[in-house]
Design a protein around this motif. Structure first.
Motif, PDB file in Angstrom:
ATOM      1  N   GLU A  73      34.201  -4.344  46.884  1.00  0.00           N
ATOM      2  CA  GLU A  73      34.766  -4.056  45.041  1.00  0.00           C
ATOM      3  C   GLU A  73      36.109  -3.500  44.965  1.00  0.00           C
ATOM      4  O   GLU A  73      36.260  -3.499  43.838  1.00  0.00           O
TER       5      GLU A  73
ATOM      6  N   GLY B  50      37.776  -6.382  42.920  1.00  0.00           N
ATOM      7  CA  GLY B  50      37.006  -6.711  41.542  1.00  0.00           C
ATOM      8  C   GLY B  50      35.558  -7.576  41.840  1.00  0.00           C
ATOM      9  O   GLY B  50      35.271  -8.554  40.984  1.00  0.00           O
TER      10      GLY B  50
ATOM     11  N   LYS C 167      25.921  -9.975  41.693  1.00  0.00           N
ATOM     12  CA  LYS C 167      25.485 -11.236  41.411  1.00  0.00           C
ATOM     13  C   LYS C 167      25.124 -12.532  42.491  1.00  0.00           C
ATOM     14  O   LYS C 167      25.092 -13.535  41.603  1.00  0.00           O
TER      15      LYS C 167
ATOM     16  N   ASP D 158      32.266  -8.854  42.435  1.00  0.00           N
ATOM     17  CA  ASP D 158      31.135  -8.578  41.462  1.00  0.00           C
ATOM     18  C   ASP D 158      29.686  -8.479  42.431  1.00  0.00           C
ATOM     19  O   ASP D 158      28.900 -10.091  42.819  1.00  0.00           O
ATOM     20  N   TRP D 159      29.756  -8.648  44.061  1.00  0.00           N
ATOM     21  CA  TRP D 159      28.882  -9.321  44.722  1.00  0.00           C
ATOM     22  C   TRP D 159      26.932  -9.129  44.416  1.00  0.00           C
ATOM     23  O   TRP D 159      26.684  -9.935  45.248  1.00  0.00           O
TER      24      TRP D 159
ATOM     25  N   THR E   8      30.970  -3.579  51.347  1.00  0.00           N
ATOM     26  CA  THR E   8      30.515  -4.054  49.877  1.00  0.00           C
ATOM     27  C   THR E   8      31.914  -2.928  49.200  1.00  0.00           C
ATOM     28  O   THR E   8      32.514  -3.101  48.367  1.00  0.00           O
TER      29      THR E   8
END
Length: 135
Positions: free
Chosen positions: A53, A56, A61, A58-59, A49
């Motif tokens: 991040e 960029g 979601k 947005d894992w 993760t």
């Protein structure tokens, strides 16, 4: 053909030498350079993760799925990104894995092994990669 020596996991000097390659992930204008374990037993590629991040992504979601490994089960989020290994750039699907693990990146069979022939010579602590040309 590219020959790579096994090396300890970066940051863990006392770890057992492993088949590790430098890899760069690219998403839009963002890039993250790290190291990946080349794992012939892995079904596909995974990233942490933290790397997601930095790219960029947005894992949180992305709908999660449950996966299984030797170490047990895990939650992951599938995404397609670009990667570059020794100037060979390609797209691959990666599972963003929740939790902490010693490997921030693992590349396996689903995408990477379809792009490169990999020959492990563990007795020599080396492995060889030959990338296929795609038209």
């Amino acid at each position: 053909m590219i020959t790579v020596e096994y090396s300890p996991l970066p940051g863990l000097k006392n770890s057992i030498p492993q088949p590790i390659v430098p890899i760069k992930f690219i998403r839009g204008k963002k890039e993250v350079s790290t190291y990946a374990l080349v794992d012939s037993g892995a079904a596909g590629a995974v990233i942490s993760t933290v790397i997601a991040e930095e790219l960029g992504i947005d894992w949180i979601k992305i709908p999660p799925k449950i996966g299984f490994s030797v170490g047990g089960n895990f939650r992951s989020h599938l995404v397609k990104i670009k990667a570059s290994i020794f100037d060979h750039e390609f797209e691959l699907y990666v599972d963003i894995i929740e939790g902490i693990a010693p490997y921030k990146t693992i590349i396996g069979q689903r995408d990477f092994f379809k792009r490169a022939k990999v020959i492990f010579e563990g007795y020599k602590n080396t492995f060889h990669m030959e990338f296929r040309n795609f038209n």
